[in-house]
Design a protein around this motif. Structure first.
Motif, short mmCIF file in Angstrom:
data_model
loop_
_atom_site.label_atom_id
_atom_site.label_comp_id
_atom_site.label_asym_id
_atom_site.label_seq_id
_atom_site.Cartn_x
_atom_site.Cartn_y
_atom_site.Cartn_z
N UNK A 207 0.83 -1.20 0.00
CA UNK A 207 0.00 0.00 0.00
C UNK A 207 0.86 1.25 0.00
N UNK A 208 1.92 1.27 0.82
CA UNK A 208 2.81 2.43 0.87
C UNK A 208 3.51 2.64 -0.47
N UNK A 209 3.99 1.55 -1.04
CA UNK A 209 4.66 1.66 -2.34
C UNK A 209 3.70 2.16 -3.40
N UNK A 210 2.47 1.64 -3.41
CA UNK A 210 1.48 2.07 -4.41
C UNK A 210 1.15 3.54 -4.26
N UNK A 211 1.03 4.01 -3.02
CA UNK A 211 0.68 5.41 -2.79
C UNK A 211 1.76 6.33 -3.34
N UNK A 212 3.01 6.05 -3.01
CA UNK A 212 4.09 6.92 -3.47
C UNK A 212 4.38 6.75 -4.95
N UNK A 213 4.31 5.52 -5.43
CA UNK A 213 4.67 5.26 -6.82
C UNK A 213 3.63 5.81 -7.78
N UNK A 214 2.35 5.81 -7.38
CA UNK A 214 1.29 6.30 -8.25
C UNK A 214 0.92 7.75 -7.99
N UNK A 215 1.61 8.40 -7.04
CA UNK A 215 1.31 9.80 -6.77
C UNK A 215 1.60 10.68 -7.98
N UNK A 216 2.57 10.24 -8.80
CA UNK A 216 2.86 11.02 -10.00
C UNK A 216 1.66 11.09 -10.94
N UNK A 317 7.06 -2.57 -17.09
CA UNK A 317 7.36 -1.77 -18.28
C UNK A 317 6.13 -1.63 -19.16
N UNK A 318 5.37 -2.70 -19.34
CA UNK A 318 4.15 -2.62 -20.14
C UNK A 318 3.15 -1.64 -19.53
N UNK A 319 3.02 -1.67 -18.21
CA UNK A 319 2.08 -0.78 -17.53
C UNK A 319 2.48 0.68 -17.67
N UNK A 320 3.73 0.97 -17.41
CA UNK A 320 4.16 2.37 -17.48
C UNK A 320 4.13 2.88 -18.91
N UNK A 321 4.40 2.00 -19.88
CA UNK A 321 4.33 2.42 -21.28
C UNK A 321 2.92 2.81 -21.68
N UNK A 322 1.93 2.00 -21.30
CA UNK A 322 0.54 2.29 -21.65
C UNK A 322 0.06 3.56 -20.97
N UNK A 323 0.33 3.70 -19.68
CA UNK A 323 -0.17 4.89 -18.97
C UNK A 323 0.49 6.17 -19.48
N UNK A 324 1.78 6.12 -19.81
CA UNK A 324 2.45 7.32 -20.34
C UNK A 324 1.91 7.71 -21.71
N UNK A 325 1.66 6.73 -22.57
CA UNK A 325 1.17 7.03 -23.90
C UNK A 325 -0.25 7.58 -23.84
N UNK A 326 -1.13 6.93 -23.08
CA UNK A 326 -2.51 7.43 -22.96
C UNK A 326 -2.52 8.82 -22.35
N UNK A 327 -1.66 9.07 -21.35
CA UNK A 327 -1.61 10.38 -20.72
C UNK A 327 -1.14 11.45 -21.70
N UNK A 353 -8.15 7.25 -11.54
CA UNK A 353 -8.48 5.82 -11.60
C UNK A 353 -7.24 4.97 -11.38
N UNK A 354 -6.10 5.40 -11.92
CA UNK A 354 -4.85 4.68 -11.70
C UNK A 354 -4.50 4.63 -10.21
N UNK A 355 -4.62 5.80 -9.56
CA UNK A 355 -4.26 5.88 -8.14
C UNK A 355 -5.21 5.04 -7.29
N UNK A 414 -7.17 -0.62 -14.17
CA UNK A 414 -6.66 -1.97 -14.33
C UNK A 414 -5.16 -2.00 -14.58
N UNK A 415 -4.69 -1.15 -15.50
CA UNK A 415 -3.29 -1.23 -15.88
C UNK A 415 -2.39 -0.46 -14.91
N UNK A 416 -2.89 0.58 -14.27
CA UNK A 416 -2.07 1.37 -13.34
C UNK A 416 -1.54 0.60 -12.16
#
Length: 549
Positions: A207-216, A317-327, A353-355, A414-416
């Motif tokens: 949970x802590x990792x998800x909070x900080x990692x997805x804060x961006x 890598x697949x997750x971050x690629x999709x979220x960066x492109x859609x963003x 939704x990602x967060x 889902x992907x975030x």
């Protein structure tokens, strides 16, 4: 004059920070040699078959002496939530700065003559280079010092980009500021697994990792909401970028005075065990010459000598690629799918939704430790939503806008979460290797892949693939009034055979097609899920913590 005040504030804070940091780090003249070695932020760490100078100490082990800690004395400190908030807000501001003009690309291009997507690509390339050096820099400076230094660098980079709130600077200064922010971001994005291992209990780490990692992602949401609302014409760009600079300055100030390396005692058995491992050699630290760059050796160990590591790496890598492109291209996606709409609201909704998805799924995995099953479920659902969006973003089908927006939000949810889940999974399978090196490797690979994926995605969007023949005489047309008629002669159409099916009544503008860029994302996520499914994972760190209970 106003810009000069900003610069003075920056350097005064830097001097104050330097005094605080070094006052705490300098060894006392009356301290023993052993005590001085214990206080140093760098400790030798052995991996079987490696020399002490080859690899890095897991910085989660940099806590009080292990002989003072027993299983019954593990303690959690309330200040862990403050540290999580500080690291999260730094990550938020870094991506807010990166995607600052993503919601107003035409206004930015009118003001500067350049595309906002180009700055995003520059940011990602700078990020990759910094990721390669992050592990060694953070090892030498420690978690606190490196985080404060990076927050100051981000503040100054934001200032250069904004002309310190006075005017839009020359494009060269926009690029320079973007590079500085890109260099700073890995010190916030790579640190969450280390922070969670250093400060949090086993049941809180995902949970802590998800909070900080997805804060961006919330930072990207800020870019869409605040950017779309604030930048109504070219004259509003400089004040808007100045607001980001002011926010970065407050973050630098708060980090300087509130952020600490570690709690007084370790929170878990794995953190205490890491400290024991770091003390296996009695050779004084001053006599051990550290390598100039130890990360390449760690990278080799992770990629080629750590069973199970490449599975979570590919999923991340697949997750971050999709979220960066859609963003980066959410505005274009909405225009194609619905003919327009509130780019700011939907773009922000995608990030939120990602967060939220990351928080929900990480809490579930903290309780069940079902990393593989949850990751596969997320990737499989993402494949389905991408397929639906592919139909909506094509030239021929006309889907209800509510369905399109819901699908985009579902894709984010889902992907975030795949990123934080596999950041923690990678630490589990690679334990006891340095958490910093593990996350730096994932961020390096993810951002390098994203930087390459952005132009490939743009090129792929020029192609169109038809999957369903024209059965319009069987299906009455129902128009929702969003898609304009396209002249097929202006597009490259490549027909894929063998996938013909009757057309549903809710699809119009026959035949049904999928654009190449969406098909690219579909294949990417599907391939990542298939590759990830071939792995079995040994949760080494969790097993160690369980053995101490």
């Amino acid at each position: 004059m106003r810009g000069f005040v900003y610069v003075k504030v920056f350097f005064i804070l830097a001097l104050v920070n330097g005094f605080i940091v070094h006052k705490n780090d300098l060894p006392s003249l009356c301290s023993s040699k052993k005590e001085r070695a214990r206080r140093r932020p760098l400790q030798p760490y052995l991996v079987p078959g490696e020399k002490s100078s080859d690899l890095l100490v897991p910085t989660s082990s940099l806590i009080s002496t292990s002989e003072d800690v027993s299983a019954s004395s593990y303690k959690l400190y309330a200040s862990r939530w403050l540290h999580l908030f500080l690291l999260s807000i730094l990550a938020l501001v870094s991506d807010w700065a990166c995607f600052a003009t993503a919601a107003v690309p035409s206004t930015f291009q009118q003001a500067t003559g350049h595309e906002s997507a180009t700055l995003i690509d520059i940011f990602l390339v700078s990020n990759v280079l910094s990721c390669f050096l992050y592990t060694d820099i953070s090892r030498r400076l420690g978690l606190r010092n490196s985080t404060v230094l990076a927050s100051g660098l981000m503040f100054f980079g934001c200032g250069l980009r904004s002309g310190f709130g006075l005017h839009i600077p020359a494009y060269a200064w926009l690029v320079t500021g973007t590079i500085l922010i890109g260099i700073a971001q890995p010190f916030f994005q790579c640190a969450p697994p280390l922070l969670s291992a250093t400060w949090f209990a086993t049941s809180e780490r995902s949970l802590a990792t998800a909070t900080a990692l997805n804060a961006n992602q919330l930072g990207i949401a800020m870019a869409f909401v605040v950017g779309a609302a604030s930048v109504t014409d070219t004259d509003k760009i400089a004040p808007y970028l100045g607001l980001i600079t002011l926010t970065a300055g407050f973050c630098f100030l708060a980090t300087t005075f509130l952020f600490r390396d570690r709690p007084p005692t370790p929170p878990t058995a794995s953190a205490a065990k890491a400290l024991d491992l770091s003390n296996t050699e009695n050779q004084p630290l001053e006599d051990i010459p550290p390598p100039l760059l130890a990360y390449p050796s760690l990278l080799k160990t992770l990629l080629f000598e750590t069973p199970g590591f490449t599975g979570p790496l590919v999923a991340f890598v697949a997750s971050i690629g999709v979220t960066n492109v859609i963003s980066s291209f959410v505005g274009d996606a909405l225009d194609r799918a619905t003919g327009g709409g509130s780019v700011g609201a939907v773009g922000a909704g995608f990030q939120i939704a990602i967060v939220l998805g990351g928080i929900i799924f990480s809490a579930y995995v903290d309780a069940t430790r079902t990393y593989k099953r949850t990751t596969l479920g997320c990737l499989t659902f993402a494949v389905g939503t991408i397929a639906l969006l592919g139909v909506a973003m094509g030239y021929d089908a006309d889907l209800p806008p509510q369905l399109v927006i819901f699908s985009m939000l579902a894709l984010g949810a889902a992907v975030g979460p795949v990123q934080p889940l596999n950041a923690e999974l990678a630490v589990e399978v690679a334990h006891p290797i340095d958490e910093n090196a593990i996350e730096a490797t994932q961020q390096l690979a993810g951002n390098l892949f994203s930087a390459l994926l952005v132009p490939i995605y743009q090129i792929a969007g020029r192609f169109d693939f038809e999957f369903i023949e024209d059965f319009s005489e069987l299906a009455p047309a129902t128009h929702y009034g969003f898609n304009a008629d396209f002249d097929d002669a202006t597009h490259l159409h490549h027909h894929l055979k063998g996938m013909i099916m009757p057309q549903p009544s809710w699809l119009t503008h026959s035949p049904t097609d999928v654009r190449g860029d969406t098909l690219l994302l579909f294949v990417l996520v599907a391939a990542a899920a298939a590759f990830f499914a071939t792995f079995e994972f040994d949760l080494k760190r969790a097993a160690l913590d369980d053995s101490a209970l």
